[in-house]
Scaffold this motif. Structure first.
Motif, PDB file in Angstrom:
ATOM      1  N   TYR A 126       0.854  -1.187   0.000  1.00  0.00           N
ATOM      2  CA  TYR A 126       0.000   0.000   0.000  1.00  0.00           C
ATOM      3  C   TYR A 126       0.892   1.240   0.000  1.00  0.00           C
ATOM      4  O   TYR A 126       2.083   1.150   0.287  1.00  0.00           O
ATOM      5  N   MET A 147       0.790   0.387  -4.907  1.00  0.00           N
ATOM      6  CA  MET A 147      -0.630   0.510  -5.222  1.00  0.00           C
ATOM      7  C   MET A 147      -0.958  -0.149  -6.558  1.00  0.00           C
ATOM      8  O   MET A 147      -2.052  -0.686  -6.739  1.00  0.00           O
ATOM      9  N   GLN A 150      -2.341  -3.661  -6.781  1.00  0.00           N
ATOM     10  CA  GLN A 150      -3.705  -3.940  -6.352  1.00  0.00           C
ATOM     11  C   GLN A 150      -4.664  -3.754  -7.527  1.00  0.00           C
ATOM     12  O   GLN A 150      -4.632  -2.715  -8.198  1.00  0.00           O
ATOM     13  N   PHE A 153      -6.623  -0.508  -8.323  1.00  0.00           N
ATOM     14  CA  PHE A 153      -5.990   0.688  -8.859  1.00  0.00           C
ATOM     15  C   PHE A 153      -5.616   0.530 -10.334  1.00  0.00           C
ATOM     16  O   PHE A 153      -4.707   1.191 -10.833  1.00  0.00           O
ATOM     17  N   THR A 159      -5.650   6.380  -9.773  1.00  0.00           N
ATOM     18  CA  THR A 159      -4.369   6.164  -9.110  1.00  0.00           C
ATOM     19  C   THR A 159      -3.507   7.421  -9.158  1.00  0.00           C
ATOM     20  O   THR A 159      -2.889   7.810  -8.159  1.00  0.00           O
ATOM     21  N   CYS A 201     -10.918   4.711  -0.462  1.00  0.00           N
ATOM     22  CA  CYS A 201      -9.796   3.958   0.089  1.00  0.00           C
ATOM     23  C   CYS A 201      -9.996   3.721   1.584  1.00  0.00           C
ATOM     24  O   CYS A 201     -10.924   4.240   2.196  1.00  0.00           O
ATOM     25  N   GLY A 222      -4.737   2.520   1.185  1.00  0.00           N
ATOM     26  CA  GLY A 222      -4.880   1.447   0.205  1.00  0.00           C
ATOM     27  C   GLY A 222      -6.338   1.172  -0.081  1.00  0.00           C
ATOM     28  O   GLY A 222      -7.226   1.914   0.368  1.00  0.00           O
TER      29      GLY A 222
END
Length: 251
Positions: A126, A147, A150, A153, A159, A201, A222
């Motif tokens: 994260y 990030m 994940q 994102f 992002t 988030c 995150g």
């Protein structure tokens, strides 16, 4: 949103916990047959589906339009964090990395904070931030590449916006001030956040106080699909080490 007024029986708690645990690992909606096979072979898939429908009616889980499975909502994650999440011990690898990163630092505040940020970026996938809130406010952030690992994102516009937000020092300092007003771990999930920039988030934050030399907070930002137990255990350990750092004699 609060879970204080919501009561779940043990069966629903087990099913919600199974959905959260599976979704954390796979990022895929969780179906009744998966829960039946992995967690609750004593129940039929039909019974599990009925319980899932009840959880959905309570706002704990939701069914994405493209799938028969369910995923946790912000409220479902909050119930999990407040009532189902178990205390987690650091792994040997995590403990060793923290000791190695901070063990040789005694009274150099800036180096300690940079090392803390580096440790967070190594241990968690994260974005991370460390801030001082004493005479001179300083905010250090990193882990942006984490990030991108994940699936939440994959939207690069979102992002980039989040990365830009984290580079706004005044905003991050304000967030740290608000989220570290009490000792211990603060967990804000999705829409619980008071800052609109991070309402999609989760933010987990912990405060530290280095014996009147520096005060501030450390944390991560995150997706709501976050391993909250792991994050909390690492932040708690790091903040405790920072608290104690100024007690150590100079080398």
């Amino acid at each position: 949103m609060t879970t204080r007024t919501i009561e779940l029986d043990e069966r629903k708690k087990r099913i919600l916990e199974a959905i959260v645990r599976d979704y954390l690992h796979t990022a895929e909606p969780v179906g009744s047959r998966s829960i039946w096979r992995s967690y609750m072979p004593d129940l039929s898939p039909a019974t599990i589906r009925n319980e899932m429908s009840d959880l959905e009616a309570l706002g704990m889980i939701v069914q994405p339009h493209t799938s028969a499975g369910r995923i946790p909502t912000d409220l479902g994650y909050r119930f999990y964090v407040d009532h189902l999440m178990k205390t987690r011990q650091l792994t040997v690898k995590e403990d060793d990395l923290i000791k190695e990163g901070l063990g040789s630092i005694h009274r150099d505040v800036e180096e300690a904070l940079h090392q803390t940020l580096k440790i967070l970026s190594h241990l968690l996938e994260y974005a991370s931030l460390v801030a001082t809130l004493d005479n001179k406010t300083r905010v250090y952030s990193g882990g942006f590449s984490n990030m991108l690992k994940q699936p939440e994102f994959n939207d690069m516009n979102f992002t980039r916006q989040l990365m830009h937000t984290m580079e706004e020092e005044d905003l991050m300092a304000e967030m740290v001030k608000e989220y570290t007003t009490e000792k211990g771990i603060t967990i804000r999930i999705g829409t619980e956040n008071t800052f609109k920039e991070v309402k999609s988030c989760s933010v987990v934050m912990s405060s530290y106080e280095m014996k009147n030399v520096a005060t501030g907070g450390i944390g991560v930002i995150g997706p709501t699909r976050m391993n909250y137990a792991k994050v909390a255990s690492i932040l708690e350990n790091l903040s405790r080490r920072l608290d104690n750092m100024m007690e150590e004699p100079q080398g």
